[in-house]
Design an enzyme around this catalytic site. Sequence first.
Site, PDB file in Angstrom:
ATOM      1  N   HIS A  19      37.426  19.218  48.102  1.00 50.67           N
ATOM      2  CA  HIS A  19      38.194  19.983  47.110  1.00 50.67           C
ATOM      3  C   HIS A  19      38.833  19.073  46.060  1.00 50.67           C
ATOM      4  O   HIS A  19      39.251  19.542  45.013  1.00 50.67           O
ATOM      5  CB  HIS A  19      39.262  20.798  47.829  1.00 50.67           C
ATOM      6  CG  HIS A  19      39.514  22.158  47.251  1.00 50.67           C
ATOM      7  ND1 HIS A  19      38.570  22.891  46.563  1.00 50.67           N
ATOM      8  CD2 HIS A  19      40.635  22.929  47.264  1.00 50.67           C
ATOM      9  CE1 HIS A  19      39.094  24.048  46.185  1.00 50.67           C
ATOM     10  NE2 HIS A  19      40.339  24.091  46.594  1.00 50.67           N
ATOM     11  N   ASN A  67      45.262  25.964  43.298  1.00 49.31           N
ATOM     12  CA  ASN A  67      45.355  27.358  42.858  1.00 49.31           C
ATOM     13  C   ASN A  67      46.344  27.583  41.729  1.00 49.31           C
ATOM     14  O   ASN A  67      46.388  28.675  41.165  1.00 49.31           O
ATOM     15  CB  ASN A  67      45.699  28.263  44.042  1.00 49.31           C
ATOM     16  CG  ASN A  67      44.613  28.265  45.090  1.00 49.31           C
ATOM     17  OD1 ASN A  67      43.536  27.703  44.907  1.00 49.31           O
ATOM     18  ND2 ASN A  67      44.896  28.896  46.204  1.00 49.31           N
ATOM     19  N   ASP A  89      35.136  20.812  42.168  1.00 48.84           N
ATOM     20  CA  ASP A  89      34.120  21.011  43.204  1.00 48.84           C
ATOM     21  C   ASP A  89      33.434  22.357  43.004  1.00 48.84           C
ATOM     22  O   ASP A  89      33.987  23.248  42.374  1.00 48.84           O
ATOM     23  CB  ASP A  89      34.768  20.944  44.585  1.00 48.84           C
ATOM     24  CG  ASP A  89      35.801  22.040  44.805  1.00 48.84           C
ATOM     25  OD1 ASP A  89      36.729  22.156  43.981  1.00 48.84           O
ATOM     26  OD2 ASP A  89      35.688  22.804  45.780  1.00 48.84           O
ATOM     27  N   ASN A 110      39.523  29.228  42.385  1.00 46.34           N
ATOM     28  CA  ASN A 110      40.923  29.528  42.059  1.00 46.34           C
ATOM     29  C   ASN A 110      41.547  28.554  41.071  1.00 46.34           C
ATOM     30  O   ASN A 110      42.405  28.936  40.281  1.00 46.34           O
ATOM     31  CB  ASN A 110      41.756  29.617  43.331  1.00 46.34           C
ATOM     32  CG  ASN A 110      41.415  30.844  44.138  1.00 46.34           C
ATOM     33  OD1 ASN A 110      41.072  31.890  43.591  1.00 46.34           O
ATOM     34  ND2 ASN A 110      41.475  30.734  45.451  1.00 46.34           N
TER      35      ASN A 110
END
Length: 186
Positions: A19, A67, A89, A110
């Site tokens: 991530h 997010n 990613d 997100n």
Amino acid sequence: MILVLGLGNPGSKYDHTRHNAGFDVVDRVAAFFQVRLRKRCFRLYRIARTDAGGRTYALVEPLTYMNASGEIAPDFRDCDPEAMLVVCDQMDLPVGTIRVRKGGSSAGHNGLKSLISCFGSSSFIRVYVGTGRPRQGETVVDHVLSRETDPLYTEALDRAARAVIDLMQGRALAEVEGAYNRRPGS
């Protein structure tokens, strides 16, 4: 000034996870230009400035967690969001693959949703680093927050950094797409 945003999560717990591909790529770009990302007092990001191709760039890593990446937008009101370059990613791409493209939806990511919402545009350039889908029995969260050990992934981070550098140095988007939007080894 043009923003180059690497998306990820702050803290050693998340260092070098799938991530955090955006952070890893921006770190490589900063090393290439011999600049160091620093956190300024009361700012929700690390930043380094550099010049390339006759323009000034801000290499930025939001420290808001993935997010909420767009929450840094108020500090960059003078930057054109359509000129931004965002690295993140992408599970829908196989490990070792990168994709460069301009515009599009968030595709369920997100971090991109937050950027689109807060910057008010989805027309920025994206450099996606493929992380592949979770294995059988693995959750999405476990997948993206684990560390990828496949050497193809490390090569993809290096190629993504090279694509960003090429764009910063003035290479045309279509050329960069043609050079990097293919599977490794092809």
